[in-house]
Motif scaffolding. Structure first.
Motif, PDB file in Angstrom:
ATOM      1  N   ALA A  70       0.688  -1.184   0.077  1.00  0.00           N
ATOM      2  CA  ALA A  70       0.062   0.016  -0.151  1.00  0.00           C
ATOM      3  C   ALA A  70       0.760   1.270   0.219  1.00  0.00           C
ATOM      4  O   ALA A  70       0.679   2.133   0.646  1.00  0.00           O
TER       5      ALA A  70
ATOM      6  N   ASP B 249      -5.650 -10.883   3.509  1.00  0.00           N
ATOM      7  CA  ASP B 249      -4.948 -10.988   2.218  1.00  0.00           C
ATOM      8  C   ASP B 249      -4.531 -12.326   2.573  1.00  0.00           C
ATOM      9  O   ASP B 249      -4.183 -13.164   3.514  1.00  0.00           O
TER      10      ASP B 249
ATOM     11  N   ARG C  42      -2.694 -10.843   6.522  1.00  0.00           N
ATOM     12  CA  ARG C  42      -2.826  -9.252   7.202  1.00  0.00           C
ATOM     13  C   ARG C  42      -4.272  -8.976   7.112  1.00  0.00           C
ATOM     14  O   ARG C  42      -4.987  -9.045   6.263  1.00  0.00           O
TER      15      ARG C  42
ATOM     16  N   TRP D  83      -6.854  -5.963   6.770  1.00  0.00           N
ATOM     17  CA  TRP D  83      -7.111  -4.681   6.060  1.00  0.00           C
ATOM     18  C   TRP D  83      -8.494  -4.035   6.485  1.00  0.00           C
ATOM     19  O   TRP D  83      -9.378  -4.898   6.460  1.00  0.00           O
TER      20      TRP D  83
ATOM     21  N   LEU E 192      -7.761   3.703   4.153  1.00  0.00           N
ATOM     22  CA  LEU E 192      -7.360   2.280   4.262  1.00  0.00           C
ATOM     23  C   LEU E 192      -6.407   2.152   5.536  1.00  0.00           C
ATOM     24  O   LEU E 192      -5.446   2.914   5.865  1.00  0.00           O
ATOM     25  N   SER E 193      -6.483   1.169   6.271  1.00  0.00           N
ATOM     26  CA  SER E 193      -5.680   0.807   7.356  1.00  0.00           C
ATOM     27  C   SER E 193      -5.226  -0.635   7.514  1.00  0.00           C
ATOM     28  O   SER E 193      -5.946  -1.400   6.972  1.00  0.00           O
ATOM     29  N   LEU E 194      -4.151  -0.868   7.923  1.00  0.00           N
ATOM     30  CA  LEU E 194      -3.659  -2.226   8.290  1.00  0.00           C
ATOM     31  C   LEU E 194      -3.549  -2.552   9.610  1.00  0.00           C
ATOM     32  O   LEU E 194      -2.783  -1.834  10.408  1.00  0.00           O
TER      33      LEU E 194
END
Length: 326
Positions: A13, A278, A282, A284, A291-293
């Motif tokens: 990202a 994903d 991970r 998301w 967008l955050s992880l």
């Protein structure tokens, strides 16, 4: 996103490629308010917007469009495409503000399906919000206002969920999220918390917000559900106004993460609109701020913005859906 088109991010990202509406470019998206996304194995991306259906070919850069035409019954049933699902046979199903449709790409036409028993007006007020496929190849349909439906593509017929006891359908009328766990249990999110549904036994339990119980979910307004791919029994639950929850179905434990404006490593916004894990495991999150992880080992969130178009830190971008490409 809701208002900023379709954005592709690389694996980390670190950069975004944007497909957006351009009124002078016929090869752009028809609208920037993206409602749903479906990624084919070939890499083609189907995009539902507030104005219709788009097909984005990332290899050629071409974009095709389909819109509602009230004069033609073989066109898209309604303008706003709220849900997209490609079944095991490769058929594309669409949920819209007027019911369920099947797109037949070979003839470039749409077949519309309505539930005439409850929709005498032809489905004009029935909004299909989510579509999932059952293990016996039926379609589970979540609607806004008409609850949960089963659609049999073989007989082309709808049925109400048959095993609900009197009163149980009241908190299933507005369905916003729908997922099935490995044991066959369906989890339904809406405006009345999280509901566990067994197709043979009916409602098997509910998880709701209790202000006196810190082990309850943070809000009854559930916007997203994701089944953890790496650990059995774990559900991730996003809410419309109170952040992220982890529900451990085996222990009954619930953990929470909320937005803290004083901490840049907290959840980006209170509203979690989308969840996706994903292939690397991970998690998301799409929020009302970008967008955050989630980095569970450090219990922190990494926020990603497109600073070129969102100099305010993404505060105007609502990420509605996240899908992983090949």
């Amino acid at each position: 996103t809701s208002g900023a088109g379709l954005r592709f991010a690389d694996a980390e990202a670190t950069g975004f490629t944007t497909w957006a509406h351009d009124p002078i470019d016929g090869n752009s998206l028809d609208d920037n308010f993206v409602r749903s996304v479906c990624v084919e194995n070939s890499g083609r991306v189907w995009v539902g917007t507030a104005l219709g259906l788009n097909l984005v070919d990332r290899q050629t850069g071409s974009v095709r469009h389909w819109r509602h035409d009230p004069a033609r019954t073989t066109r898209l049933g309604r303008a706003s495409v709220e849900a997209l699902h490609m079944d095991g046979s490769g058929r594309l199903w669409l949920g819209a503000a007027g019911g369920l449709s099947l797109f037949e790409e070979g003839s470039n036409t749409f077949r519309r399906f309505w539930d005439d028993a409850t929709e005498s007006t032809g489905g004009s007020t029935r909004i299909v919000k989510v579509i999932r496929e059952t293990r016996d190849t039926k379609l589970m349909i979540g609607t806004e206002g008409y609850g949960l439906k089963l659609f049999d593509p073989g007989s082309k017929s709808f049925s109400a969920f048959p095993i609900l006891r009197p009163g149980e359908d009241n908190y299933l009328r507005k369905v916003t999220a729908l997922e099935q766990t490995r044991d066959g249990t369906w989890w339904i999110g809406g405006y009345s918390g999280l509901t566990r549904l067994d197709r043979s036994a009916g409602v098997a339990g509910r998880i709701v917000h209790d202000p006196e119980n810190p082990n309850s979910i943070s809000s009854n307004l559930v916007s997203a559900i994701f089944v953890d791919r790496t650990r059995d029994g774990i559900l991730w639950v996003g809410t419309m106004d109170a952040g992220l929850n982890l529900v451990d179905r085996q222990t009954g434990r619930v953990r929470h993460w909320r937005h803290d404006p004083a901490r840049t490593t907290s959840l980006g916004r209170a509203s979690v609109e989308a969840l996706h894990m994903d292939r690397s495991g991970r998690l998301w999150l799409g929020t009302a701020g970008g967008l955050s992880l989630f980095e569970e080992t450090s219990n922190t969130f990494r926020r990603y913005w497109d600073d070129v178009t969102e100099p305010t830190g993404g505060s105007g971008v609502i990420v509605k859906v996240i899908r992983e490409t090949r």
